[in-house]
Design a protein around this motif. Structure first.
Motif: not given
Length: 535
Positions: A45, A407, A409, A411, A479, A482-484, A501
Motif C-alpha cells: 500500500e 487494481s 483491490r 483481483d 473481505q 477488498r479482494a474480488k 461480493d
RNA sequence: GUGGCUGUAGCUCAGCUUGGUUAGAGCACCAGGUUGUGAUCCUGGGGGUCGCGGGUUCAAAUCCCGUCAGUCACCCCA
C-alpha cells in the motif's frame, strides 16, 4: 524619450537538480508508474510523509556528522532545525511506531517520494532524486514459525521450503525483482546479490577472525572490497588486523554452499552439513545453530526460487551494506559499470529505536537516477530514439493496466484447500503476479512496454498472512483486503473460484475446472479482464 | 572538501596547438519556389557580448590569471 535599461536577471537551476519538461516527465513516469503498478500487484500500500522533518530524526540514527550531507534550515526567528528528507526509513519508522498498535501485521508499505542530499553530484547521484521504498514490518506468523524449534532443527534446515509460507524477506525481494522483470532488466543485465550479516559472521569464525564478529569496521571493509585494488585491500585489511586472503577464502566456501542451493533449484540435502562437517562444527546446540545465521538464507533461497526468482539471485557474502542498522539478510541489485541500483535488508531493531515496539522489518530502496541510466544504456527506455508515441503508449499501457493489473483491490485472494496444497499457494500467487508472456512478443524480441507482451497480464494476487484454516476467517481476511475473487487451490492444481461480493462460483468460460497450471487453457489467470464485473 | 575535463547560434558541435578578412557546419526556425498530404527536394533569410571579469598584445574565441557553471572521479553513501 529617455532610454530605459531593462535589467534582466537570469536564474539557474540549482546544482544537481533536474527540470522535467513534458518528455522528461513522461520518462520519469515510465519508471515511477512501473514501480507503483508492481507494488500494488504484490499487495503493498502506498504511503507518503512530509518532505522535511526535524533534523533530529536523521541525526539520532547516524550522528551529527550527517548534517553536512543534509539540506537543513530554520524558520525565520525560529530555533528548530529542520532538514529536507535524505531517505525514507526514519519517516517510515516514525509513522509505523506512532500507530504500531493499530496497524495490521504484517504491514506492507511502499512510497515513491523525492529525496534531497547536499552532496557533490556525479553520475548516478544527484541532489534531488526519486526513490522507491518497499518495506514489510511486523510479520505475525513468520515470527512464530521462526521460534518453532522444529523449523531450525539441524537435521533439516530446509523444512520451511515445504511449508510454502510467505516470508517478509522473500516478499520484499520478489517485488524488487518483479520490477526489474517488468522493465526488461533480465538476469544477464542485473543480478541480485544476497548476503546475510550473521552468515558473514559465520564466515569470520571459519576464517579464524572470531574477534571481529559484529565489528562495524569489518562491514565497512567488505562493503568497499569490490571497489578497492588488491593492494589497497590488503593494506586496509592489515590496518584493522585481518588477513584478507583467509577471510576471502572462508567467504567463498560459504558462498559455494549457497550457490549449490540456487543451482539445484532449491533442493539441497547436504550443503550445510558438509560445511559444518568440514569445519568441525557438528556439535552445536540449537542456540548456536541459529547463531550461524544460515537458516534464514537457506530458507529464503529455495523460497525465492519457487517464485521464479532464482535466475537473478546469487549468494555473495561480501554484500554486507555499509549501514549500521541491518541485522540479517542484506541484498543489492548490481549491474556492470553502475553503482548499486537497489539495496536493502532486514532491520529488526530500527522501529524500536524510533520509539515503537520491537518489530521485525525488511525493506529496500531503488533510485530513479541509476535505474534511468541503466535503462537508457540498454535500449530499455521508451522514446529513447525520439519516438514520442512509443513513450506515450508505454506510460498509457502501464497506467491503464494493459501490462498488468493496477487494481488497488486484489483481483484474487488465494488459499489452500488443505495442508496438502499449502505449498502450491505461494507459487500460484507468484505466477499470477508475474503473468504469462506471449510467444509472438517473445519471438519478435519485443520491448517490455509493448501492449501484446502478455497473454495473461500480471494480476494483483494475494495470499493470506493468517495461520488459521477456518474458512470464515479467511473470507473475512479476503473481505478486509477488498479482494474480488476467492481462490481455493487443491492438491494437484485444481482451483475453485468464488466472487467475493456475491459468493457465487465463477466458472471458466469454456467449462470444466480452473487450473493453477499456466500452460493450461483454464489457467486462473484467464479470469483477468474476461469478466466485466471483475475488471 | 580535493582533482581531471568542458563552456562558441535554440540544439549537437568544429575552429583554440602556432593570436590576424565579416566566427563556421548540421539540425531546428522563418520566407519563397517545386510538389497530388502539413512529406520530399531547391533557393534564400534571421539568429552568436565565443560563460563572466581582468591581463598580455597593434590585434584575443585562440595566450595568461581569476571567477562562475556543468560534468566525471575521489571523499562519503541512508
Amino acid at each position: 524619450m529617455a532610454s530605459r535599461k531593462i535589467s534582466r536577471t537570469t536564474f539557474q537551476r540549482p546544482t544537481g537538480t533536474r527540470d522535467f519538461y513534458p518528455l522528461e516527465l513522461l520518462k520519469r513516469r515510465y519508471i515511477t508508474e512501473t514501480w507503483r503498478a508492481v507494488s500494488i500487484r504484490h499487495g503493498f500500500e502506498e504511503i507518503d510523509g512530509p518532505t522535511f522533518e526535524h533534523a533530529d530524526l536523521y541525526t539520532v540514527k547516524s550522528g551529527e556528522g550527517i548534517l553536512s550531507e543534509l539540506f537543513s534550515f530554520k524558520r525565520e526567528r525560529g530555533d528548530k532545525l529542520y532538514a529536507l528528507r535524505p531517505e525514507f526509513t526514519p519517516t517510515l519508522a516514525r509513522m509505523y511506531a506512532d500507530k504500531a498498535a493499530s496497524l495490521p501485521k504484517p504491514c506492507r508499505w511502499f512510497s515513491i517520494p523525492s529525496f534531497f542530499r547536499a552532496e557533490r553530484p556525479q553520475r548516478g547521484r544527484l541532489r534531488e532524486f526519486m526513490q522507491w521504498n518497499c518495506d514489510v514490518m511486523g510479520e505475525g506468523r513468520e515470527t512464530e514459525m521462526l521460534l518453532d524449534p522444529e523449523l531450525s532443527a539441524p537435521t533439516n534446515p530446509l523444512v520451511a521450503q515445504d511449508i510454502g509460507l510467505a516470508s517478509a524477506d522473500t516478499d520484499v525481494i520478489e517485488v524488487l525483482l518483479s520490477s526489474l522483470d517488468s522493465m526488461g532488466l533480465a538476469p544477464g543485465i542485473v543480478q541480485c546479490r544476497l548476503g546475510d550479516r550473521r552468515v558473514f559472521d559465520t564466515a569470520l569464525r571459519l576464517g579464524g577472525h572470531e574477534q571481529f564478529v559484529g565489528d562495524a569496521r569489518m562491514f565497512d571493509l567488505v562493503d568497499k572490497s569490490s571497489k578497492l585494488s588488491s593492494d589497497k585491500l590488503v593494506e586496509a585489511s592489515t590496518a584493522i588486523g585481518v588477513s584478507w586472503n583467509q577471510l576471502n577464502t572462508a567467504m567463498r566456501q560459504v558462498e559455494q554452499e549457497l550457490d549449490a542451493i540456487v543451482q539445484s533449484g532449491g533442493v539441497v540435502t547436504d550443503g550445510l552439513p558438509l560445511l559444518v562437517a568440514r569445519k568441525g562444527l557438528r556439535e552445536l546446540t540449537e542456540e548456536e545453530w541459529r547463531a550461524l545465521g544460515v537458516d534464514e538464507l537457506f530458507r529464503l533461497l529455495p523460497e525465492a526460487t519457487a517464485r521464479g526468482l532464482g535466475r537473478w539471485l546469487r549468494g555473495d557474502l561480501s554484500i554486507v551494506r555499509g549501514l549500521a542498522y541491518y541485522t540479517g539478510t542484506v541484498f543489492e541489485v548490481l549491474a556492470e559499470g553502475e553503482r548499486a541500483i537497489a539495496g536493502g535488508g532486514r532491520y529488526d531493531n530500527l522501529i524500536e529505536l524510533f520509539g515503537g515496539p520491537p518489530t521485525p522489518a525488511c525493506g529496500f530502496g531503488m533510485g530513479d537516477v541509476v535505474l534511468g541510466n541503466l535503462l537508457a544504456d540498454h535500449g530499455l527506455m521508451p522514446g529513447a530514439s525520439g519516438d514520442t508515441s512509443e513513450l506515450m503508449d508505454a506510460v498509457h499501457n502501464i497506467t491503464t493496466g494493459a501490462l498488468g493489473s493496477v487494481s488497488l483491490r486484489p483481483d484474487v485472494f488465494v488459499v489452500s484447500a488443505d495442508e496438502k496444497a499449502d505449498g502450491d499457494v505461494i507459487p500460484l500467487v507468484a505466477q499470477l503476479r508475474r503473468g504469462v508472456e506471449s510467444d509472438v512478443w517473445r519471438e519478435r524480441n519485443g520491448k517490455p512496454w509493448d501492449a501484446d507482451r502478455y497473454v495473461i497480464p500480471p494480476m494483483h494476487a494475494r495470499p493470506t498472512d493468517k495461520s488459521t484454516r477456518k474458512e470464515d476467517k479467511l473470507w473475512k481476511d479476503a473481505q478486509r483486503m477488498r479482494a474480488k475473487v476467492f481462490a481455493t487451490v487443491s492438491e494437484g492444481g485444481s482451483v475453485q473460484l468464488k466472487n467475493i461480493d456475491t459468493r457465487e462460483d465463477v466458472a471458466p468460460p469454456s467449462g470444466g475446472e480452473w487450473s493453477a497450471n499456466p500452460t493450461e487453457e483454464n489457467f486462473v489467470g484467464q479470469l483477468f479482464g474476461c469478466h466485466g464485473h471483475l475488471g
